[in-house]
Design a protein around this motif. Structure first.
Motif, PDB file in Angstrom:
ATOM      1  N   UNK A  79       0.783  -1.238   0.000  1.00 23.63           N
ATOM      2  CA  UNK A  79       0.000   0.000   0.000  1.00 23.63           C
ATOM      3  C   UNK A  79       0.812   1.283   0.000  1.00 23.63           C
ATOM      4  N   UNK A  80       2.160   1.194  -0.120  1.00 22.57           N
ATOM      5  CA  UNK A  80       2.975   2.415  -0.127  1.00 22.57           C
ATOM      6  C   UNK A  80       3.049   3.006  -1.524  1.00 22.57           C
ATOM      7  N   UNK A  81       3.017   4.330  -1.585  1.00 21.30           N
ATOM      8  CA  UNK A  81       3.160   5.018  -2.876  1.00 21.30           C
ATOM      9  C   UNK A  81       4.448   5.829  -2.817  1.00 21.30           C
ATOM     10  N   UNK A  82       5.512   5.216  -3.274  1.00 15.73           N
ATOM     11  CA  UNK A  82       6.849   5.826  -3.165  1.00 15.73           C
ATOM     12  C   UNK A  82       7.098   6.689  -4.406  1.00 15.73           C
ATOM     13  N   UNK A  83       7.449   7.961  -4.215  1.00 18.31           N
ATOM     14  CA  UNK A  83       7.663   8.840  -5.386  1.00 18.31           C
ATOM     15  C   UNK A  83       9.032   8.581  -6.040  1.00 18.31           C
ATOM     16  N   UNK A  84       9.144   7.434  -6.672  1.00 18.76           N
ATOM     17  CA  UNK A  84      10.431   7.045  -7.246  1.00 18.76           C
ATOM     18  C   UNK A  84      10.297   6.676  -8.719  1.00 18.76           C
ATOM     19  N   UNK A  85      11.231   7.145  -9.524  1.00 16.19           N
ATOM     20  CA  UNK A  85      11.361   6.669 -10.910  1.00 16.19           C
ATOM     21  C   UNK A  85      12.770   6.122 -11.057  1.00 16.19           C
ATOM     22  N   UNK A  86      13.263   6.056 -12.256  1.00 14.58           N
ATOM     23  CA  UNK A  86      14.592   5.492 -12.493  1.00 14.58           C
ATOM     24  C   UNK A  86      15.243   6.280 -13.617  1.00 14.58           C
ATOM     25  N   UNK A  87      16.555   6.351 -13.561  1.00 12.79           N
ATOM     26  CA  UNK A  87      17.313   7.011 -14.635  1.00 12.79           C
ATOM     27  C   UNK A  87      18.140   5.922 -15.298  1.00 12.79           C
ATOM     28  N   UNK A  88      17.793   5.618 -16.523  1.00  9.26           N
ATOM     29  CA  UNK A  88      18.522   4.550 -17.199  1.00  9.26           C
ATOM     30  C   UNK A  88      19.894   5.059 -17.646  1.00  9.26           C
ATOM     31  N   UNK A  89      20.858   4.151 -17.678  1.00  6.89           N
ATOM     32  CA  UNK A  89      22.209   4.505 -18.120  1.00  6.89           C
ATOM     33  C   UNK A  89      22.864   3.292 -18.752  1.00  6.89           C
ATOM     34  N   UNK A  90      23.893   3.541 -19.562  1.00 12.19           N
ATOM     35  CA  UNK A  90      24.503   2.476 -20.371  1.00 12.19           C
ATOM     36  C   UNK A  90      26.015   2.466 -20.197  1.00 12.19           C
ATOM     37  N   UNK A  91      26.619   1.342 -20.565  1.00 11.42           N
ATOM     38  CA  UNK A  91      28.077   1.338 -20.714  1.00 11.42           C
ATOM     39  C   UNK A  91      28.509   0.368 -21.810  1.00 11.42           C
ATOM     40  N   UNK A  92      29.728   0.605 -22.283  1.00 12.49           N
ATOM     41  CA  UNK A  92      30.413  -0.344 -23.150  1.00 12.49           C
ATOM     42  C   UNK A  92      31.907  -0.132 -22.960  1.00 12.49           C
ATOM     43  N   UNK A  93      32.669  -1.212 -23.018  1.00 12.35           N
ATOM     44  CA  UNK A  93      34.130  -1.083 -22.864  1.00 12.35           C
ATOM     45  C   UNK A  93      34.792  -0.931 -24.222  1.00 12.35           C
ATOM     46  N   UNK A  94      35.823  -0.100 -24.261  1.00 20.50           N
ATOM     47  CA  UNK A  94      36.627   0.061 -25.478  1.00 20.50           C
ATOM     48  C   UNK A  94      38.058  -0.379 -25.187  1.00 20.50           C
ATOM     49  N   UNK A  95      38.732  -0.856 -26.229  1.00 23.03           N
ATOM     50  CA  UNK A  95      40.167  -1.149 -26.096  1.00 23.03           C
ATOM     51  C   UNK A  95      40.873   0.156 -25.743  1.00 23.03           C
ATOM     52  N   UNK A  96      41.820   0.112 -24.777  1.00 19.88           N
ATOM     53  CA  UNK A  96      42.528   1.348 -24.424  1.00 19.88           C
ATOM     54  C   UNK A  96      43.272   1.925 -25.629  1.00 19.88           C
ATOM     55  N   UNK A  97      43.561   3.219 -25.569  1.00 19.96           N
ATOM     56  CA  UNK A  97      44.300   3.884 -26.657  1.00 19.96           C
ATOM     57  C   UNK A  97      45.774   3.497 -26.584  1.00 19.96           C
ATOM     58  N   UNK A  98      46.464   3.759 -27.679  1.00 22.50           N
ATOM     59  CA  UNK A  98      47.911   3.549 -27.699  1.00 22.50           C
ATOM     60  C   UNK A  98      48.568   4.770 -27.048  1.00 22.50           C
ATOM     61  N   UNK A  99      48.342   4.936 -25.768  1.00 14.11           N
ATOM     62  CA  UNK A  99      48.775   6.138 -25.023  1.00 14.11           C
ATOM     63  C   UNK A  99      48.821   5.742 -23.554  1.00 14.11           C
ATOM     64  N   UNK A 100      49.404   6.585 -22.687  1.00 21.10           N
ATOM     65  CA  UNK A 100      49.402   6.237 -21.260  1.00 21.10           C
ATOM     66  C   UNK A 100      47.982   5.945 -20.763  1.00 21.10           C
ATOM     67  N   UNK A 101      47.854   4.910 -19.914  1.00 20.76           N
ATOM     68  CA  UNK A 101      46.522   4.499 -19.426  1.00 20.76           C
ATOM     69  C   UNK A 101      45.915   5.587 -18.541  1.00 20.76           C
ATOM     70  N   UNK A 102      44.579   5.699 -18.593  1.00 19.10           N
ATOM     71  CA  UNK A 102      43.896   6.639 -17.689  1.00 19.10           C
ATOM     72  C   UNK A 102      44.107   6.154 -16.258  1.00 19.10           C
ATOM     73  N   UNK A 103      44.250   7.108 -15.334  1.00 18.79           N
ATOM     74  CA  UNK A 103      44.552   6.727 -13.950  1.00 18.79           C
ATOM     75  C   UNK A 103      43.316   6.661 -13.060  1.00 18.79           C
ATOM     76  N   UNK A 104      42.233   7.227 -13.534  1.00 13.72           N
ATOM     77  CA  UNK A 104      41.051   7.370 -12.683  1.00 13.72           C
ATOM     78  C   UNK A 104      39.824   7.546 -13.575  1.00 13.72           C
ATOM     79  N   UNK A 105      38.633   7.486 -12.978  1.00 12.92           N
ATOM     80  CA  UNK A 105      37.409   7.777 -13.738  1.00 12.92           C
ATOM     81  C   UNK A 105      37.369   9.273 -14.038  1.00 12.92           C
TER      82      UNK A 105
END
Ligand SMILES: Cc1cc2nc3c(=O)[nH]c(=O)nc-3n(C[C@H](O)[C@H](O)[C@H](O)COP(=O)(O)OP(=O)(O)OC[C@H]3O[C@@H](n4cnc5c(N)ncnc54)[C@H](O)[C@@H]3O)c2cc1C
Length: 414
Positions: free
Chosen positions: A262-288
């Motif tokens: 019987x609860x009416x929670x005011x909630x929706x959702x935010x959809x989001x996506x991901x895909x992995x890519x091969x790293x570049x031929x460059x120094x690796x990223x250190x963080x997000x």
């Protein structure tokens, strides 16, 4: 005999709650229809944030609204039909875009994130997965000077909430992240934020801890919930689980389960996506790294560079729409030289979002022994452990480690 607790939902939020309740001496069963951690908690950017204090519905959203409504932004898309059906929710969401409410949310989230990050560090150590944890902070980068100028309003809120960060100019960014192309005008490094290189492995490691200490995991769909001399949880297989207390932690599905009572929670959702890519031929990223003008995040993961998207507001179970992801990937590849996609199919998740952008943590108003632990929106990976500590204190009838009034279910007429 120890009291028995069922945790409904085995995302990172449910898993952390299960661990904390178990550590407090409860006999805990964790129920999920999938292997734990395989929905939204699987595919996030891995940021363990103590700094994401500025909610989406802040005063800046009102200024950005005319542009966002055109539905052409990479960082935000919506289905007009979905927006129409949920107009009341969206108007209420926008009503929180005031300086006062934004500051209130920032302080509440900051408190929960700070205890959570400390707890994550301790659990990661205990689970012996220190190799997943990185300490280099979380970087926001701006291609346009005007975008950095706009971000200064958020920096003020971060200052007010006690978040530490450092600002870098164009030449300094190269030293910070030599793998990035020199297309950025400014960067803000949030110093204390951490990250993990594989969110699914983190959840798996926490589940291992839980199992090793005698916890039970049931993979089955929850189909019913009834209060009778304690609680009865009905499962699709026909099994019934009887427990003393229940914690609802089913992410974007929580409002639906709460509605059975019987609860009416005011909630929706935010959809989001991901895909992995091969790293570049460059120094690796250190963080997000959040490319603010690009509208996506690049997160170095064990499986490649994970490109994660912003927000899509659409029916929870509608088929995926890869428009934002495709645009983000082609931008990231063009500008940073990343290689081919690693995974055969992109991934999609659903961030559970309450109308004020704060999670709901607390006792259910009309049912003894039922606790709500959901709505962690963009920062559920970050806030899982602290939320588990809060709920465990309530299960034990003790005072939670932080002020939970901002998260109380009673803040809405549910
Ligand atoms: C693209 C993207 C990037 C993100 N990046 C970050 C980040 O970097 N840092 C961060 O902190 N957060 C991030 N987030 C947000 C974070 O992932 C979520 O807040 C978090 O995963 C929510 O966890 P949860 O346990 O509440 O939900 P979920 O992980 O969705 O878990 C809910 C569980 O409930 C189960 N369930 C539901 N209904 C039933 C039922 N009837 N029977 C049985 N089981 C059921 C589901 O199977 C599921 O496993 C990101 C999210 C997205 C989409």
């Amino acid at each position: 005999m120890s009291k028995k607790v069922a945790i409904l939902g085995g995302g990172i939020v449910g898993v952390c709650a299960a661990l904390e309740a178990q550590k407090a001496g409860f006999d805990v069963v964790l129920i999920d229809r999938k292997k734990p951690g395989r929905e939204t908690s699987f595919g996030n950017a891995g940021v363990l944030s103590e700094s994401s204090v500025v909610v989406l519905n802040n005063p800046g959203l009102i200024k950005a609204l005319p542009q966002l409504l055109k539905n052409t932004s990479v960082g935000f898309r919506y289905s007009p039909w979905f927006a129409f059906k949920n107009l009341g929710w969206f108007l209420k969401f926008l009503s929180y875009c005031t300086p006062k409410k934004t500051r209130h949310a920032a302080h509440a989230l900051r408190a929960l994130m700070v205890i959570s990050l400390d707890r994550h560090k301790a659990l990661i150590k205990e689970a012996k997965v220190d190799d997943l944890l990185r300490y280099q902070g979380w970087l926001k980068i701006f291609r346009k000077a005007s975008s950095f100028e706009k971000f200064k309003a958020e920096m003020k809120i971060m200052d007010d909430a006690g978040v530490r960060y450092s600002v870098y100019d164009r030449s300094q960014i190269r030293q910070l992240e030599p793998g990035l192309k020199p297309i950025y005008d400014h960067a803000v490094l949030v110093d204390d934020t951490c990250g993990v290189s594989n969110p699914a492995k983190l959840t798996d490691a926490y589940v291992e801890l839980f199992l090793a200490a005698g916890g039970q995991v049931i993979e089955d769909s929850i189909t019913g919930l009834a209060q009778q001399d304690g609680w009865q949880v009905d499962l699709k297989s026909g099994q019934q689980i009887n427990v003393d207390q229940v914690v609802l932690a089913a992410g974007a599905w929580s409002a639906e389960i709460a509605s059975w009572l019987g609860y009416r929670i005011p909630m929706l959702w935010e959809r989001g996506y991901h895909r992995h890519l091969e790293p570049a031929d460059a120094p690796a990223l250190k963080r997000a790294i959040h490319d603010v003008d690009g509208g996506f995040v690049m997160a170095p993961m064990q499986t490649g560079v994970r490109i994660t998207t912003g927000v899509e507001m659409r029916d929870r179970d509608a088929p995926p729409n890869y428009t934002q992801l495709d645009a983000s990937i082609s931008d990231a590849r063009k500008n940073h030289g990343f290689g081919d996609p690693v995974d055969a199919e992109p991934w999609m998740g659903r961030r559970p979002t309450l109308v004020d952008s704060l999670p709901m943590l607390g006792a259910a108003p009309r049912h003894d022994g039922l606790y709500f632990n959901f709505g962690h929106q963009h920062i559920g990976l970050s806030m899982g452990p602290g939320s588990g500590q809060v709920i465990t204190a309530l299960l034990k009838n003790e005072t939670p480690p932080i002020d939970i009034a901002p998260f109380a279910p009673e803040r809405f007429p549910i």
